[in-house]
Design an enzyme around this catalytic site. Sequence first.
Site, PDB file in Angstrom:
ATOM      1  N   VAL A  51      38.002  66.422  37.315  1.00  0.00           N
ATOM      2  CA  VAL A  51      37.160  65.220  37.366  1.00  0.00           C
ATOM      3  C   VAL A  51      36.942  64.766  35.929  1.00  0.00           C
ATOM      4  CG1 VAL A  51      34.923  64.274  38.036  1.00  0.00           C
ATOM      5  CG2 VAL A  51      36.048  65.985  39.499  1.00  0.00           C
TER       6      VAL A  51
ATOM      7  N   TYR B 235      50.200  47.931  30.618  1.00  0.00           N
ATOM      8  CA  TYR B 235      50.196  47.527  32.035  1.00  0.00           C
ATOM      9  C   TYR B 235      49.180  46.400  32.245  1.00  0.00           C
ATOM     10  CZ  TYR B 235      48.878  47.599  36.974  1.00  0.00           C
ATOM     11  OH  TYR B 235      48.562  47.220  38.267  1.00  0.00           O
TER      12      TYR B 235
ATOM     13  N   ASP C 225      67.354  43.754  41.398  1.00  0.00           N
ATOM     14  CA  ASP C 225      66.289  43.716  40.397  1.00  0.00           C
ATOM     15  C   ASP C 225      65.831  42.274  40.198  1.00  0.00           C
ATOM     16  OD1 ASP C 225      64.859  43.799  37.959  1.00  0.00           O
ATOM     17  OD2 ASP C 225      65.961  45.598  37.362  1.00  0.00           O
ATOM     18  N   ILE C 226      64.530  42.065  40.242  1.00  0.00           N
ATOM     19  CA  ILE C 226      64.029  40.695  40.052  1.00  0.00           C
ATOM     20  C   ILE C 226      64.359  40.159  38.658  1.00  0.00           C
ATOM     21  CG2 ILE C 226      62.168  40.766  41.774  1.00  0.00           C
ATOM     22  CD1 ILE C 226      60.247  41.201  39.301  1.00  0.00           C
TER      23      ILE C 226
ATOM     24  N   SER D 223      45.220  42.732  39.141  1.00  0.00           N
ATOM     25  CA  SER D 223      44.432  43.962  39.230  1.00  0.00           C
ATOM     26  C   SER D 223      43.054  43.749  38.625  1.00  0.00           C
ATOM     27  CB  SER D 223      45.173  45.060  38.450  1.00  0.00           C
ATOM     28  OG  SER D 223      44.328  46.157  38.223  1.00  0.00           O
TER      29      SER D 223
ATOM     30  N   ASN E 117      60.693  52.601  42.625  1.00  0.00           N
ATOM     31  CA  ASN E 117      59.523  53.446  42.915  1.00  0.00           C
ATOM     32  C   ASN E 117      59.247  53.477  44.413  1.00  0.00           C
ATOM     33  OD1 ASN E 117      57.407  55.108  41.965  1.00  0.00           O
ATOM     34  ND2 ASN E 117      55.929  53.451  42.292  1.00  0.00           N
TER      35      ASN E 117
ATOM     36  N   ARG F  92      34.159  53.471  41.529  1.00  0.00           N
ATOM     37  CA  ARG F  92      35.190  52.456  41.780  1.00  0.00           C
ATOM     38  C   ARG F  92      34.992  51.832  43.159  1.00  0.00           C
ATOM     39  NH1 ARG F  92      35.667  53.642  37.268  1.00  0.00           N
ATOM     40  NH2 ARG F  92      37.524  54.109  36.028  1.00  0.00           N
TER      41      ARG F  92
ATOM     42  N   ASN G 275      64.334  46.994  44.245  1.00  0.00           N
ATOM     43  CA  ASN G 275      65.403  47.817  43.649  1.00  0.00           C
ATOM     44  C   ASN G 275      65.134  49.313  43.865  1.00  0.00           C
ATOM     45  OD1 ASN G 275      63.366  48.319  41.879  1.00  0.00           O
ATOM     46  ND2 ASN G 275      64.454  47.666  40.031  1.00  0.00           N
TER      47      ASN G 275
ATOM     48  N   LYS H 220      49.597  42.167  33.371  1.00  0.00           N
ATOM     49  CA  LYS H 220      48.907  41.440  34.456  1.00  0.00           C
ATOM     50  C   LYS H 220      48.254  40.176  33.895  1.00  0.00           C
ATOM     51  CE  LYS H 220      49.990  44.113  37.826  1.00  0.00           C
ATOM     52  NZ  LYS H 220      51.008  43.656  38.760  1.00  0.00           N
TER      53      LYS H 220
HETATM   54  P1  NAD Z   1      54.695  50.398  44.275  1.00  0.00           P
HETATM   55  O1  NAD Z   1      55.298  50.973  43.050  1.00  0.00           O
HETATM   56  O2  NAD Z   1      54.512  51.281  45.450  1.00  0.00           O
HETATM   57  O3  NAD Z   1      55.532  49.118  44.733  1.00  0.00           O
HETATM   58  C1  NAD Z   1      56.192  48.270  43.829  1.00  0.00           C
HETATM   59  C2  NAD Z   1      57.572  47.998  44.409  1.00  0.00           C
HETATM   60  O4  NAD Z   1      58.268  47.127  43.509  1.00  0.00           O
HETATM   61  C3  NAD Z   1      58.424  49.260  44.548  1.00  0.00           C
HETATM   62  O5  NAD Z   1      59.033  49.266  45.816  1.00  0.00           O
HETATM   63  C4  NAD Z   1      59.471  49.139  43.447  1.00  0.00           C
HETATM   64  O6  NAD Z   1      60.677  49.765  43.786  1.00  0.00           O
HETATM   65  C5  NAD Z   1      59.588  47.622  43.333  1.00  0.00           C
HETATM   66  N1  NAD Z   1      60.032  47.146  42.023  1.00  0.00           N
HETATM   67  C6  NAD Z   1      59.504  47.431  40.816  1.00  0.00           C
HETATM   68  N2  NAD Z   1      60.169  46.783  39.841  1.00  0.00           N
HETATM   69  C7  NAD Z   1      61.137  46.050  40.462  1.00  0.00           C
HETATM   70  C8  NAD Z   1      62.147  45.162  40.004  1.00  0.00           C
HETATM   71  N3  NAD Z   1      62.303  44.908  38.704  1.00  0.00           N
HETATM   72  N4  NAD Z   1      62.963  44.579  40.905  1.00  0.00           N
HETATM   73  C9  NAD Z   1      62.821  44.830  42.224  1.00  0.00           C
HETATM   74  N5  NAD Z   1      61.888  45.667  42.717  1.00  0.00           N
HETATM   75  C10 NAD Z   1      61.055  46.272  41.838  1.00  0.00           C
HETATM   76  O7  NAD Z   1      53.280  49.747  43.832  1.00  0.00           O
HETATM   77  P2  NAD Z   1      52.127  49.203  44.744  1.00  0.00           P
HETATM   78  O8  NAD Z   1      50.984  50.143  44.635  1.00  0.00           O
HETATM   79  O9  NAD Z   1      52.622  48.799  46.068  1.00  0.00           O
HETATM   80  O10 NAD Z   1      51.714  47.924  43.888  1.00  0.00           O
HETATM   81  C11 NAD Z   1      52.267  46.644  44.162  1.00  0.00           C
HETATM   82  C12 NAD Z   1      51.753  45.665  43.117  1.00  0.00           C
HETATM   83  O11 NAD Z   1      50.332  45.662  43.108  1.00  0.00           O
HETATM   84  C13 NAD Z   1      52.193  46.010  41.690  1.00  0.00           C
HETATM   85  O12 NAD Z   1      52.486  44.801  41.016  1.00  0.00           O
HETATM   86  C14 NAD Z   1      50.955  46.656  41.109  1.00  0.00           C
HETATM   87  O13 NAD Z   1      50.886  46.500  39.705  1.00  0.00           O
HETATM   88  C15 NAD Z   1      49.856  45.892  41.792  1.00  0.00           C
HETATM   89  N6  NAD Z   1      48.596  46.649  41.867  1.00  0.00           N
HETATM   90  C16 NAD Z   1      48.603  47.884  42.452  1.00  0.00           C
HETATM   91  C17 NAD Z   1      47.427  48.617  42.503  1.00  0.00           C
HETATM   92  C18 NAD Z   1      47.408  49.992  43.113  1.00  0.00           C
HETATM   93  O14 NAD Z   1      46.431  50.710  42.916  1.00  0.00           O
HETATM   94  N7  NAD Z   1      48.398  50.400  43.880  1.00  0.00           N
HETATM   95  C19 NAD Z   1      46.234  48.079  41.968  1.00  0.00           C
HETATM   96  C20 NAD Z   1      46.272  46.810  41.396  1.00  0.00           C
HETATM   97  C21 NAD Z   1      47.470  46.094  41.355  1.00  0.00           C
HETATM   98  C1  UD1 Z   2      43.847  53.070  37.657  1.00  0.00           C
HETATM   99  C2  UD1 Z   2      44.323  52.312  36.449  1.00  0.00           C
HETATM  100  C3  UD1 Z   2      44.228  50.829  36.741  1.00  0.00           C
HETATM  101  C4  UD1 Z   2      45.046  50.483  37.985  1.00  0.00           C
HETATM  102  C5  UD1 Z   2      44.523  51.346  39.137  1.00  0.00           C
HETATM  103  C6  UD1 Z   2      45.374  51.162  40.347  1.00  0.00           C
HETATM  104  C7  UD1 Z   2      43.840  53.795  34.557  1.00  0.00           C
HETATM  105  C8  UD1 Z   2      43.020  53.983  33.325  1.00  0.00           C
HETATM  106  N1  UD1 Z   2      43.532  52.701  35.295  1.00  0.00           N
HETATM  107  O1  UD1 Z   2      42.509  52.697  37.925  1.00  0.00           O
HETATM  108  O2  UD1 Z   2      44.718  50.089  35.637  1.00  0.00           O
HETATM  109  O3  UD1 Z   2      44.921  49.110  38.320  1.00  0.00           O
HETATM  110  O4  UD1 Z   2      44.603  52.731  38.775  1.00  0.00           O
HETATM  111  O5  UD1 Z   2      44.735  51.779  41.422  1.00  0.00           O
HETATM  112  O6  UD1 Z   2      44.714  54.582  34.858  1.00  0.00           O
HETATM  113  N2  UD1 Z   2      39.859  60.483  38.423  1.00  0.00           N
HETATM  114  C9  UD1 Z   2      39.546  61.802  38.245  1.00  0.00           C
HETATM  115  N3  UD1 Z   2      40.559  62.718  38.311  1.00  0.00           N
HETATM  116  C10 UD1 Z   2      41.861  62.373  38.571  1.00  0.00           C
HETATM  117  C11 UD1 Z   2      42.163  61.005  38.765  1.00  0.00           C
HETATM  118  C12 UD1 Z   2      41.142  60.080  38.673  1.00  0.00           C
HETATM  119  O7  UD1 Z   2      38.397  62.145  38.001  1.00  0.00           O
HETATM  120  O8  UD1 Z   2      42.723  63.267  38.608  1.00  0.00           O
HETATM  121  C13 UD1 Z   2      38.778  59.475  38.379  1.00  0.00           C
HETATM  122  C14 UD1 Z   2      38.929  58.424  37.289  1.00  0.00           C
HETATM  123  O9  UD1 Z   2      38.345  58.853  36.085  1.00  0.00           O
HETATM  124  C15 UD1 Z   2      38.204  57.217  37.936  1.00  0.00           C
HETATM  125  C16 UD1 Z   2      38.453  57.409  39.433  1.00  0.00           C
HETATM  126  O10 UD1 Z   2      38.806  58.778  39.610  1.00  0.00           O
HETATM  127  O11 UD1 Z   2      36.825  57.325  37.701  1.00  0.00           O
HETATM  128  C17 UD1 Z   2      39.580  56.543  39.972  1.00  0.00           C
HETATM  129  O12 UD1 Z   2      40.750  56.776  39.160  1.00  0.00           O
HETATM  130  P1  UD1 Z   2      42.186  56.183  39.545  1.00  0.00           P
HETATM  131  O13 UD1 Z   2      42.476  56.456  40.964  1.00  0.00           O
HETATM  132  O14 UD1 Z   2      43.146  56.671  38.518  1.00  0.00           O
HETATM  133  O15 UD1 Z   2      41.985  54.613  39.419  1.00  0.00           O
HETATM  134  P2  UD1 Z   2      41.416  53.754  38.180  1.00  0.00           P
HETATM  135  O16 UD1 Z   2      41.251  54.570  36.966  1.00  0.00           O
HETATM  136  O17 UD1 Z   2      40.224  53.022  38.665  1.00  0.00           O
END
Ligand code: NAD
Ligand code: UD1
Length: 336
Positions: free
Chosen positions: A216, A148, A58-59, A124, A35, A230, A32, A152
């Site tokens: 940081v 969030y 939308d799903i 995640s 994002n 991380r 949709n 999950k």
């Molecule tokens: P993203 O936001 O870039 O992609 C998500 C996509 O889903 C977007 O294109 C958005 O428009 C679409 N979307 C959201 N809600 C919707 C709905 N109701 N109907 C249809 N489309 C919808 O995020 P991403 O980083 O690509 O992450 C993808 C998945 O992986 C997510 O479920 C996220 O929670 C999970 N995840 C991401 C990370 C990360 O760091 N990026 C880490 C762990 C898990």
């Molecule tokens: C975050 C989310 C996690 C999600 C993941 C997706 C939180 C608390 N957790 O993880 O649920 O699955 O993103 O990738 O938001 N940091 C800084 N300065 C910044 C940003 C981050 O110091 O401006 C540090 C953080 O404290 C952390 C590391 O960088 O130690 C990574 O942070 P981030 O990229 O936000 O990922 P997570 O916190 O691991």
Amino acid sequence: MNILVTGGAGYIGTHAVVELLDSGHNVCVVDNFCNSSRISLARVQDITGKSVRLYEGDICEFDFMAEVFEKNDIDVVIHFAGLKAVGESVLKPLIYYKNNVEGTISLLRAMNSAGVKKIIFSSSSTVYGEAVMPVSEKSPRGNPTNPYASTKKIVEDILLQISQTDPAWSVGILRYFNPIGAHKSGLIGESPQGIPNNLLPYLCKVQLGQLPFLTVFGNDYPTKDGTGVRDYIHVLDLAKGHTASLDFISKTTGYYVWNLGTGVGYSVLDIIKSFEKISAVHIPFRFSARRPGDIASCWSTTEKAEIELNWKAINTLDDMISDTLNWLRLNPVGYN
Ligand code: NAD
Ligand code: UD1
């Protein structure tokens, strides 16, 4: 195979769709664009020379999802669609439960009606919470510290219960660690809206001079240099983890969990150093208090995915950062 990818226009979804098309699968995307941008899917088609069937919607809308299944003979669903900003989920929990949990239920109902019973779900590392490191798939899941993370955990539980009730289901739970990086072409990458929360997108804005310095969060953690550690993983390796798990679940039934990480943890200072080395730009930063909800360290074991999926992350931290910088150089304002 015919694969339905929900959220396929997003950051991880686009990289996975490239991998799926390159592996010879037919791909249908539901998104949709709440994002993401349509441009990302056009770029996917530029990279692969193949087309994707797009359904904008939308799903959460069951009738819409049922129609997508009616029109396409789907074999497997890869479910990325969801909202992912931790801070926003604390402010708007209902929106997160509706989108991530209700949306998944609507998708699963449509799958059931169509007799499609194979799904890969984007979970995640956040489900482990404050655990003993490294975390393996056998590590207990922790108590979610934000909505969030709860969504999950709930979706993982729903999928487990479905697969226990109906043995025809095949479910792959992929617990991602910290995805960063971009496609080597520089055509697709992460394009966050507004001020980013995550480390790499924030560093990119500082490097471009769009933000003055990086904060940081915490230098008093029990880690090698006091900053958070991380398991950063290249989004291209993550994408390959999806095709590997697709091969696995398409041939079997049951419920499977795999961590997708590298097994190596890097601190925030390690990331800044690598970023400065590769970009040749000084990154100003200031230490501040810890960010609420953050843990000191999080990194994964890799054996289960290596043995069962024959998959292993191969890109180094320098690869991840240089590919991020390449994407940034070609797209300083993302897809906008
Ligand atoms: P993203 O936001 O870039 O992609 C998500 C996509 O889903 C977007 O294109 C958005 O428009 C679409 N979307 C959201 N809600 C919707 C709905 N109701 N109907 C249809 N489309 C919808 O995020 P991403 O980083 O690509 O992450 C993808 C998945 O992986 C997510 O479920 C996220 O929670 C999970 N995840 C991401 C990370 C990360 O760091 N990026 C880490 C762990 C898990
Ligand atoms: C975050 C989310 C996690 C999600 C993941 C997706 C939180 C608390 N957790 O993880 O649920 O699955 O993103 O990738 O938001 N940091 C800084 N300065 C910044 C940003 C981050 O110091 O401006 C540090 C953080 O404290 C952390 C590391 O960088 O130690 C990574 O942070 P981030 O990229 O936000 O990922 P997570 O916190 O691991």
